[in-house]
Write a protein that holds these residues in place. Structure first.
Motif, PDB file in Angstrom:
ATOM      1  N   THR A   1      10.054  28.638 -28.523  1.00 49.30           N
ATOM      2  CA  THR A   1       9.030  29.648 -28.261  1.00 49.30           C
ATOM      3  C   THR A   1       9.637  30.857 -27.568  1.00 49.30           C
TER       4      THR A   1
ATOM      5  N   THR B   1      11.743  32.743 -30.076  1.00 53.99           N
ATOM      6  CA  THR B   1      10.925  33.427 -31.076  1.00 53.99           C
ATOM      7  C   THR B   1      10.269  34.678 -30.505  1.00 53.99           C
TER       8      THR B   1
ATOM      9  N   VAL C   1       9.448  33.970 -39.046  1.00 54.82           N
ATOM     10  CA  VAL C   1       9.045  32.995 -40.053  1.00 54.82           C
ATOM     11  C   VAL C   1      10.077  32.892 -41.170  1.00 54.82           C
TER      12      VAL C   1
ATOM     13  N   PHE D   1      -5.332  33.861 -29.170  1.00 58.33           N
ATOM     14  CA  PHE D   1      -4.382  33.803 -30.268  1.00 58.33           C
ATOM     15  C   PHE D   1      -4.628  32.588 -31.158  1.00 58.33           C
TER      16      PHE D   1
ATOM     17  N   PRO E   1      -5.245  32.467 -36.587  1.00 60.77           N
ATOM     18  CA  PRO E   1      -4.089  33.173 -37.149  1.00 60.77           C
ATOM     19  C   PRO E   1      -4.443  34.613 -37.515  1.00 60.77           C
TER      20      PRO E   1
ATOM     21  N   PHE F   1       2.132  36.545 -36.918  1.00 62.11           N
ATOM     22  CA  PHE F   1       1.871  36.660 -35.468  1.00 62.11           C
ATOM     23  C   PHE F   1       2.683  35.681 -34.627  1.00 62.11           C
ATOM     24  N   TYR F   2       3.608  34.961 -35.236  1.00 65.43           N
ATOM     25  CA  TYR F   2       4.366  33.963 -34.471  1.00 65.43           C
ATOM     26  C   TYR F   2       5.126  34.582 -33.304  1.00 65.43           C
TER      27      TYR F   2
ATOM     28  N   LEU G   1       2.626  35.596 -30.712  1.00 64.41           N
ATOM     29  CA  LEU G   1       2.115  34.374 -30.080  1.00 64.41           C
ATOM     30  C   LEU G   1       3.145  33.827 -29.092  1.00 64.41           C
ATOM     31  N   SER G   2       4.396  33.836 -29.504  1.00 61.42           N
ATOM     32  CA  SER G   2       5.451  33.321 -28.630  1.00 61.42           C
ATOM     33  C   SER G   2       5.590  34.164 -27.372  1.00 61.42           C
TER      34      SER G   2
END
Lengths: 290, 276, 332
Positions: free
Chosen positions: B31, B34, B43, B233, B236, B240-241, B244-245
């Motif tokens: 996390t 990322t 991703v 968050f 989705p 957005f990873y 989000l991280s």
């Protein structure tokens, strides 16, 4: 071992805690009991009045009800078994002579600090997502089809996430207990010719009994209320495959706006919690010199 | 156990223990990594571990969308406030149970603990309505009160186990020396129990910081802490990873860092004083 | 100052009557020792005087004033605990100063008194250490320092020497006795060790099962024990107690004769016996002699050449024979 005046003082000083907890327990419970016998839907505030036990029958008749009870039990027991068994193994490993015990301990403890929504979101998106998640990538690498964790095995996936959060707790308590075991005891057993497995079974495990008790007691208290992880990952689904009792009540109250039925569910949950609590306290309360 | 082992054995132990530790820590590490990736690389397939274009853009974006500091301060105030309030109520109670135990002390303690077994969701509606009528919804005061009550049993129990380790004779000595109850608790008991109190405080700050039932259901914006911040968050939103991280890292970093620095006291606290 | 009177003091924990009713008068400046086997209620009695426990009934007067319901802090007594009960987080100086601080004295006064107490107890060089850094004997001195610094009406000692090793115990015994000579303050001292009682006390109170068996000076208890219990408890080695026909000859149910009042001879005497264990200390020899009346302890001179298995004759010194009736009370 005390005087009357000190006993009186003790009662006085104990009373804020007791009174606050009594209020905290009784007032909402009384209101819940009251609502549970009322027709009370937040969407139709004009329809009110006593409706016997219709809320209860409706709640219990919900198809998801039996599933929710079973799911709750599976979740709690699953996490307990995983954390206790792995916790013992990891504690035994870390207790061995090795380089960097301090950093290892810090790494192991870390998941405990992660707030549940964060843990759930990380696992849901970055690991268990069937298209972009790391597990899917790993499957692709191995030439296997990706597995839709939260879709195909929702409850098991949630158990995995929750177990990850609570494993540090179990490990550290058990490690502390292991370290308090005197090496003389083990050496004596070794002199008596006990092989490692027997030393573990007859000396270490009984020594750990008390800490396992603590792990089970504390974790059960927290696991019975597991909520955020389900909300964020599966929303109880698919269907009711990962709906636990707290989550079912939440659905009734906030998704169907049926406060009456939700209250009935709340009463049912309180009764079940009390059964578990009595069972737990009886079974293991003795083990704690509280 | 300080037992002599062969170097080979120690190497095997070290490799095994570090492997387990890194597996457990990996989700957090991943996390954090990322959070420094551009969304596209977050991703990418196959995933990139370190060789990506490091950026702080996600942190800037998240902060622009949502005011992190406001959530952060709410979390701090709620966690610290509820812990300190709990301590003030719990210290006298723990004193009573530890030093003037009665026949029912153990039952009382178990009863207190059992109040924590009450499913929160079962009393959500009444608490919500009470809070609404008292104007406590979405206030920090309201959350401090709820979290204090939530964690009070744990605070009492932990303090009780720490206090019990203090010999009663020392408190009797203080009484003989002319100390009244206030002086006895303030000058003798509390300083002696500092390590235990510190553990209690740390553990409860963590529990309160991470509490995510009441904090989510009783707040909207004004008093919303980091749990609310991160929950936004949960649905989705395209790529957005990385964001989000970044948000996750910001939500967990304060408590993670505090936890690492106070590891020793915390481990003692984690055992709830029940394991020596 | 420092006169304490107990009137019909009783203490029960539920149905258990630990102290069934005690009357006792402790004079000003006296060194009184409560002695008895463990569980005899001596510590409870001390704690009642201290105010750490409530009396179930009866009154406790300190200097003529009823103190039964006063909290410990108001009784003007100082106590030295078995575990010393020093405050581990305070330096020695702060430990000793604590009662003065509680009494609200100003700092200069506190410093002066602490220095004074430290001087008396040879603690000056340790004043800034923590209790954890001190030896057992030093901790004991700090505990005493904390007690003497505020000039209490009386000192209470609860088995203060039981955590020290044997050599240190003898030293501290002397120091406490000297302290008493110097301060002339009432001291109440609880112990299960009758040697401590004999060597330190002005007045010994022998307790058993919460009852006072006898009160008197050490020599009174030694010479004229009031009953079988006191006879057996006071004196070392223990008095030989003989029941049966031999006692009947003297018109008693039980007779007692101390080991030092028995003559030993290898050739002739009143009672025949065989030597079991013989302990040769140099100054004395203790013989354990098996006779028809059971095992008798005998003290003989340092150079008596009697060993395991030897046949001996014993003759009691009738002037020192103690006679007890069927209730165990002394016949005078």
């Amino acid at each position: 071992m005390s005087t009357q005046s000190s006993r009186a003082t003790a009662r006085l000083m104990l009373s804020p805690t007791v009174i606050l907890l009594l209020i905290w327990m009784i007032v909402p419970l009384a209101l819940t009991l009251w609502f549970s016998t009322q027709r009370y839907n937040l969407l139709y505030p004009d329809r009110q009045g006593f409706n016997d036990f219709a809320n209860y029958t409706r709640f219990i008749a919900t198809p998801a009800f039996t599933a929710a009870i079973i799911n709750t039990l599976v979740l709690v027991l699953g996490v307990l078994v995983i954390t206790v068994v792995l916790g013992i193994l990891i504690a035994l490993l870390i207790d061995q002579p090795l380089w960097g015990q301090g950093p290892v301990r810090i790494l192991v403890i870390s998941p405990f600090f992660i707030m549940p929504p964060v843990a759930a979101l990380i696992w849901k998106n970055m690991f268990m997502n069937p298209t972009n998640g790391l597990f899917a990538e790993a499957a692709k690498y191995l030439g296997l089809p990706p597995f839709d964790f939260l879709g195909a095995a929702p409850l098991a996936s949630i158990i995995l996430i929750v177990a990850w959060q609570w494993l540090p707790f179990a490990t550290l308590i058990l490690l502390t207990a292991l370290q308090s075991l005197s090496s003389e005891e083990l050496e004596a057993a070794e002199m008596d010719g006990a092989p490692p497995v027997k030393r573990f079974w007859y000396i270490m495990l009984p020594h750990l009994a008390r800490s396992i008790t603590v792990v089970v007691l504390i974790q059960t208290i927290f696991l019975m209320g597991i909520f955020g992880e389900i909300l964020v990952t599966t929303n109880g689904g698919p269907g009711s495959a990962s709906t636990t009792l707290p989550f079912l009540i939440y659905k009734e109250a906030l998704l169907d706006f049926d406060a009456g039925t939700a209250a009935a569910g709340g009463v049912v949950a309180v009764i079940i919690a009390n059964i578990v609590a009595i069972f737990l306290m009886r079974a293991i309360g003795k083990n704690l010199d509280a | 156990m300080a037992r002599a082992v062969t170097t080979r054995r120690k190497i095997i132990n070290t490799v095994a223990a570090w492997s387990v530790a890194l597996i457990l820590f990996f989700p957090i590490l991943w996390t954090i990594l990322t959070s420094f990736k551009p969304e596209a690389q977050a991703v990418s397939s196959p995933p990139v571990f370190l060789a990506f274009d490091w950026t702080l853009q996600n942190y800037i974006d998240v902060n622009e969308q949502r005011n992190y500091l406001k959530f952060f301060w709410n979390s701090v105030i709620i966690a610290v406030g509820s812990t300190l309030l709990g301590l003030v109520i719990a210290i006298p109670a723990a004193w009573s149970m530890a030093f003037v135990p009665g026949k029912r002390t153990k039952d009382l303690l178990m009863w207190m603990l059992s109040t924590k077994m009450m499913p929160a969701v079962g009393v959500l509606v009444p608490i919500y309505l009470i809070f609404k009528s008292l104007g406590l919804l979405d206030t920090r005061v309201g959350l401090v009160v709820v979290l204090t009550l939530m964690n009070l049993p744990i605070i009492v129990w932990m303090l009780y186990t720490y206090f019990k380790e203090i010999p009663g004779e020392i408190l009797e000595a203080a009484r003989m020396d002319g100390a009244n109850l206030r002086a006895e608790i303030l000058y003798v008991l509390t300083p002696m129990a500092v390590p235990g109190i510190a553990s209690t405080v740390l553990l409860n700050i963590i529990l309160a910081w991470n509490e995510s039932f009441w904090t989510l259901n009783l707040t909207v914006t004004d008093a919303a802490p980091l749990t609310k911040f991160i929950s936004s968050f949960s649905s989705p939103q395209g790529l957005f990873y990385a964001k989000l991280s970044a948000a996750s890292t910001m939500a967990i970093a304060p408590i993670l860092i505090m936890g690492w620095f106070s590891q020793k006291q915390l481990v003692r606290g984690l055992t709830f004083g029940a394991v020596k | 100052m420092g006169q304490i009177t107990l009137k019909q003091v009783r203490k029960s924990f539920g149905d258990v009557h630990v102290i069934p009713g005690v009357d006792l008068r402790i004079e000003e400046g006296e060194f009184v020792v409560f002695v008895g086997p463990s569980g005899c209620g001596k510590s409870t009695l001390l704690r009642l005087i201290a105010g750490l426990e409530d009396t179930t009934s009866g009154t406790i007067e300190i200097d003529g004033k009823d103190a039964t319901y006063l909290p410990p802090a108001k009784r003007g007594l100082a106590m030295v605990f078995q575990s010393y009960a020093l405050y581990p987080h305070m330096s020695v100086r702060k430990n000793i100063a604590f009662p003065l601080k509680m009494a609200g004295l100003d700092q200069a006064e506190i410093d002066r008194k602490v220095e004074g107490a430290a001087k008396v107890l040879n603690l000056n060089s340790y004043l800034d250490r923590r209790p954890g850094q001190l030896s057992g004997g030093q901790r004991q001195r700090v505990a005493i320092g904390r007690a003497i610094v505020r000039s209490p009406q009386a000192f209470l000692f609860d088995e203060p020497l039981s955590n020290l090793d044997a050599a240190l115990r003898v030293n501290m015994r002397l120091e406490i006795s000297e302290l008493h000579q110097k301060l002339k303050t009432t001291m109440i001292y609880v112990t299960h060790d009758q040697v401590e009682a004999m060597t330190m006390a002005d007045k010994i109170v022998v307790l058993q099962a919460g009852r006072i068996e006898q009160v008197g000076t050490p020599m009174e208890l030694y010479k004229t024990p009031a009953n079988v219990f006191v006879a057996g408890f006071i004196g070392s080695p223990k008095m030989n107690l003989i029941a049966g026909a031999e006692a009947a000859k003297h018109g008693a149910t039980t007779i007692g004769i101390r080991p030092e009042h028995v003559q030993v001879s290898a050739t002739s005497g009143l009672w025949q016996g065989r030597v079991g264990v013989s302990e040769h200390l140099g100054s004395d020899t203790f013989l354990h002699v098996t006779t028809d009346m059971g095992l008798l302890n005998v003290r003989a001179g340092g150079d008596v050449a009697l060993y395991h298995g030897d046949t001996v004759w014993l003759t009691p010194d009738l002037a020192h024979l103690h006679r007890f009736d069927a209730k165990g009370l002394a016949i005078r």
